[in-house]
Design a protein around this motif. Structure first.
Motif, PDB file in Angstrom:
ATOM      1  N   PHE A  54      -2.561  -5.845   3.478  1.00  0.00           N
ATOM      2  CA  PHE A  54      -1.289  -5.614   2.774  1.00  0.00           C
ATOM      3  C   PHE A  54      -0.114  -6.200   3.561  1.00  0.00           C
ATOM      4  O   PHE A  54      -0.210  -6.387   4.781  1.00  0.00           O
ATOM      5  CB  PHE A  54      -1.060  -4.106   2.581  1.00  0.00           C
ATOM      6  CG  PHE A  54      -2.174  -3.442   1.816  1.00  0.00           C
ATOM      7  CD1 PHE A  54      -2.195  -3.476   0.428  1.00  0.00           C
ATOM      8  CD2 PHE A  54      -3.219  -2.809   2.485  1.00  0.00           C
ATOM      9  CE1 PHE A  54      -3.239  -2.880  -0.285  1.00  0.00           C
ATOM     10  CE2 PHE A  54      -4.262  -2.210   1.790  1.00  0.00           C
ATOM     11  CZ  PHE A  54      -4.264  -2.246   0.393  1.00  0.00           C
ATOM     12  N   TYR A  66       3.669  -1.273   3.764  1.00  0.00           N
ATOM     13  CA  TYR A  66       3.027   0.042   3.722  1.00  0.00           C
ATOM     14  C   TYR A  66       4.127   1.077   3.585  1.00  0.00           C
ATOM     15  O   TYR A  66       5.067   1.096   4.393  1.00  0.00           O
ATOM     16  CB  TYR A  66       2.261   0.259   5.031  1.00  0.00           C
ATOM     17  CG  TYR A  66       1.640   1.627   5.216  1.00  0.00           C
ATOM     18  CD1 TYR A  66       0.262   1.811   5.091  1.00  0.00           C
ATOM     19  CD2 TYR A  66       2.413   2.740   5.563  1.00  0.00           C
ATOM     20  CE1 TYR A  66      -0.320   3.054   5.283  1.00  0.00           C
ATOM     21  CE2 TYR A  66       1.829   3.991   5.748  1.00  0.00           C
ATOM     22  CZ  TYR A  66       0.465   4.139   5.617  1.00  0.00           C
ATOM     23  OH  TYR A  66      -0.123   5.368   5.816  1.00  0.00           O
ATOM     24  N   THR A  67       4.043   1.916   2.549  1.00  0.00           N
ATOM     25  CA  THR A  67       5.009   3.014   2.439  1.00  0.00           C
ATOM     26  C   THR A  67       4.271   4.351   2.475  1.00  0.00           C
ATOM     27  O   THR A  67       3.134   4.463   2.002  1.00  0.00           O
ATOM     28  CB  THR A  67       5.809   2.945   1.115  1.00  0.00           C
ATOM     29  OG1 THR A  67       4.884   2.830   0.023  1.00  0.00           O
ATOM     30  CG2 THR A  67       6.766   1.783   1.100  1.00  0.00           C
ATOM     31  N   LEU A 123       0.872  -1.171   0.000  1.00  0.00           N
ATOM     32  CA  LEU A 123       0.000   0.000   0.000  1.00  0.00           C
ATOM     33  C   LEU A 123       0.911   1.222   0.000  1.00  0.00           C
ATOM     34  O   LEU A 123       1.639   1.465   0.969  1.00  0.00           O
ATOM     35  CB  LEU A 123      -0.893   0.005   1.246  1.00  0.00           C
ATOM     36  CG  LEU A 123      -1.765   1.254   1.422  1.00  0.00           C
ATOM     37  CD1 LEU A 123      -2.692   1.465   0.234  1.00  0.00           C
ATOM     38  CD2 LEU A 123      -2.582   1.155   2.703  1.00  0.00           C
ATOM     39  N   ASP A 124       0.903   1.970  -1.101  1.00  0.00           N
ATOM     40  CA  ASP A 124       1.692   3.204  -1.180  1.00  0.00           C
ATOM     41  C   ASP A 124       0.764   4.348  -0.793  1.00  0.00           C
ATOM     42  O   ASP A 124       0.010   4.864  -1.611  1.00  0.00           O
ATOM     43  CB  ASP A 124       2.276   3.368  -2.588  1.00  0.00           C
ATOM     44  CG  ASP A 124       3.180   4.586  -2.689  1.00  0.00           C
ATOM     45  OD1 ASP A 124       3.608   5.094  -1.636  1.00  0.00           O
ATOM     46  OD2 ASP A 124       3.454   5.023  -3.827  1.00  0.00           O
ATOM     47  N   SER A 125       0.834   4.713   0.455  1.00  0.00           N
ATOM     48  CA  SER A 125      -0.098   5.675   1.034  1.00  0.00           C
ATOM     49  C   SER A 125       0.362   7.105   0.735  1.00  0.00           C
ATOM     50  O   SER A 125       1.564   7.369   0.752  1.00  0.00           O
ATOM     51  CB  SER A 125      -0.125   5.416   2.548  1.00  0.00           C
ATOM     52  OG  SER A 125      -1.016   6.261   3.190  1.00  0.00           O
ATOM     53  N   LEU A 155      -2.111  -3.632   7.809  1.00  0.00           N
ATOM     54  CA  LEU A 155      -0.975  -4.530   7.567  1.00  0.00           C
ATOM     55  C   LEU A 155      -1.237  -5.913   8.147  1.00  0.00           C
ATOM     56  O   LEU A 155      -1.863  -6.052   9.204  1.00  0.00           O
ATOM     57  CB  LEU A 155       0.297  -3.958   8.205  1.00  0.00           C
ATOM     58  CG  LEU A 155       1.098  -2.969   7.370  1.00  0.00           C
ATOM     59  CD1 LEU A 155       2.218  -2.347   8.209  1.00  0.00           C
ATOM     60  CD2 LEU A 155       1.690  -3.633   6.122  1.00  0.00           C
ATOM     61  N   PHE A 165       6.227  -1.367   7.910  1.00  0.00           N
ATOM     62  CA  PHE A 165       5.867   0.045   7.742  1.00  0.00           C
ATOM     63  C   PHE A 165       7.140   0.807   7.431  1.00  0.00           C
ATOM     64  O   PHE A 165       8.147   0.649   8.136  1.00  0.00           O
ATOM     65  CB  PHE A 165       5.251   0.566   9.054  1.00  0.00           C
ATOM     66  CG  PHE A 165       5.134   2.060   9.118  1.00  0.00           C
ATOM     67  CD1 PHE A 165       4.012   2.715   8.621  1.00  0.00           C
ATOM     68  CD2 PHE A 165       6.158   2.833   9.667  1.00  0.00           C
ATOM     69  CE1 PHE A 165       3.909   4.109   8.673  1.00  0.00           C
ATOM     70  CE2 PHE A 165       6.063   4.220   9.723  1.00  0.00           C
ATOM     71  CZ  PHE A 165       4.930   4.856   9.233  1.00  0.00           C
ATOM     72  N   ALA A 193      -2.287   2.440   9.377  1.00  0.00           N
ATOM     73  CA  ALA A 193      -1.218   1.639   8.743  1.00  0.00           C
ATOM     74  C   ALA A 193      -1.116   0.304   9.473  1.00  0.00           C
ATOM     75  O   ALA A 193      -1.049  -0.760   8.847  1.00  0.00           O
ATOM     76  CB  ALA A 193       0.111   2.383   8.806  1.00  0.00           C
ATOM     77  N   ALA A 204      -5.752   8.625   4.164  1.00  0.00           N
ATOM     78  CA  ALA A 204      -4.857   7.746   4.924  1.00  0.00           C
ATOM     79  C   ALA A 204      -5.203   7.696   6.412  1.00  0.00           C
ATOM     80  O   ALA A 204      -4.702   6.842   7.137  1.00  0.00           O
ATOM     81  CB  ALA A 204      -3.414   8.195   4.737  1.00  0.00           C
TER      82      ALA A 204
END
Ligand code: SAM
Length: 254
Positions: free
Chosen positions: A137, A140-141, A60-62, A163, A169, A159, A127
């Motif tokens: 996921f 997480y970034t 997940l590219d937050s 996850l 994270f 986050a 987010a």
């Protein structure tokens, strides 16, 4: 303040930030290159090296904006042998549809939209409050995103929630410089040059004043580490890049 900066109240922050990125979406990538003299590319490369994704990662590219982290992640996977053709995925989330639209176009241009081993999904999401179920996921970034979000603690607990156990994270963010001389130079650059450049290129003076101010107000490395731990993450560490101009914070859901 002394510099004539306006402090954005918490209640107005989400809207203000939305407008900032709406206004700069089309210039966002060129501004990053100009203002950081290209250095943001190196920081982002190091960030993905640090993540070191393996095939089968579901990222997940937050606050993923126009996709800089996502594209690096996909290219990293492309360059990693994958004899069993294990599939990976990335979901790019951003509150701002304009940023995502620019990102989608870039993905098409880069030929990454139809990658056979890694699917990419673009989704407008806040987010602080995702629509995803728990444990969706494996990684997480969030890069240069959390500083812009009103409630960083909500971002961290979200986050943690989305996850899977064992999930990673990783956060890349402007931080606090640990070198006096560099700090002086950086201050001159931030206060005198960045807003002017921002104005000349995008016509948005305020947006770039906001950028400088938000960096100053963001918690110091150790304090941010404490926040990540408070959200439940374990083995929390951080790494300074360029004398702390930016930092990479890492944590695991264990
Ligand atoms: N990660 C990208 C990069 O490194 O180039 C984009 C970073 S950009 C500086 C910050 C992004 O955060 C913007 O695209 C903005 O729309 C997004 N953002 C701000 N508030 C958000 C929120 N509450 N939820 C999700 N994204 C948000």
């Amino acid at each position: 303040t002394h510099f004539g900066f306006q402090t954005i109240k918490e209640s107005e922050k989400t809207n203000e930030v939305y407008t900032v990125f709406e206004n700069v979406a089309n210039y966002y990538d060129i501004m990053n290159d100009t203002m950081s003299m290209g250095i943001h590319r190196i920081w982002k490369d190091i960030f993905i090296q640090e993540l070191g994704p393996t095939h089968g990662t579901h990222l997940l590219d937050s606050a993923g904006g126009t996709g800089d982290i996502t594209f690096r992640y996909m290219n990293f996977l492309k360059n990693t042998p994958n004899p069993q053709a294990i599939r990976s995925s990335v979901t790019v989330c951003d509150i701002n549809q304009h940023m995502l639209d620019v990102g989608k176009e870039r993905a098409n241009r880069l030929g990454l939209s139809q990658d056979t081993n890694c699917s990419i999904t673009w989704k407008q999401e806040n987010a602080e409050n995702f629509s995803f179920p728990e444990e969706s996921f494996t990684a997480y970034t969030i890069a240069f995103g959390i500083r812009n979000i009103t409630y960083a603690d909500k971002v961290l607990s979200e986050a943690y929630r989305v996850l899977q156990p064992g999930g990673r994270f990783l956060c890349l963010e402007f931080s606090h410089i640990n070198n006096g001389a560099l700090q002086w130079l950086y201050d001159q650059y931030s206060f005198q040059i960045i807003p002017v450049m921002g104005h000349l290129i995008t016509g948005q003076w305020k947006a770039y004043q906001y950028l400088v101010e938000s960096i100053r107000r963001f918690p110091k490395q150790e304090d941010f580490k404490d926040m990540i731990q408070t959200a439940g993450f374990r083995n929390v560490t951080y790494k300074n890049l360029t004398y702390g101009m930016v930092a990479i914070h890492s944590g695991f859901k264990l």
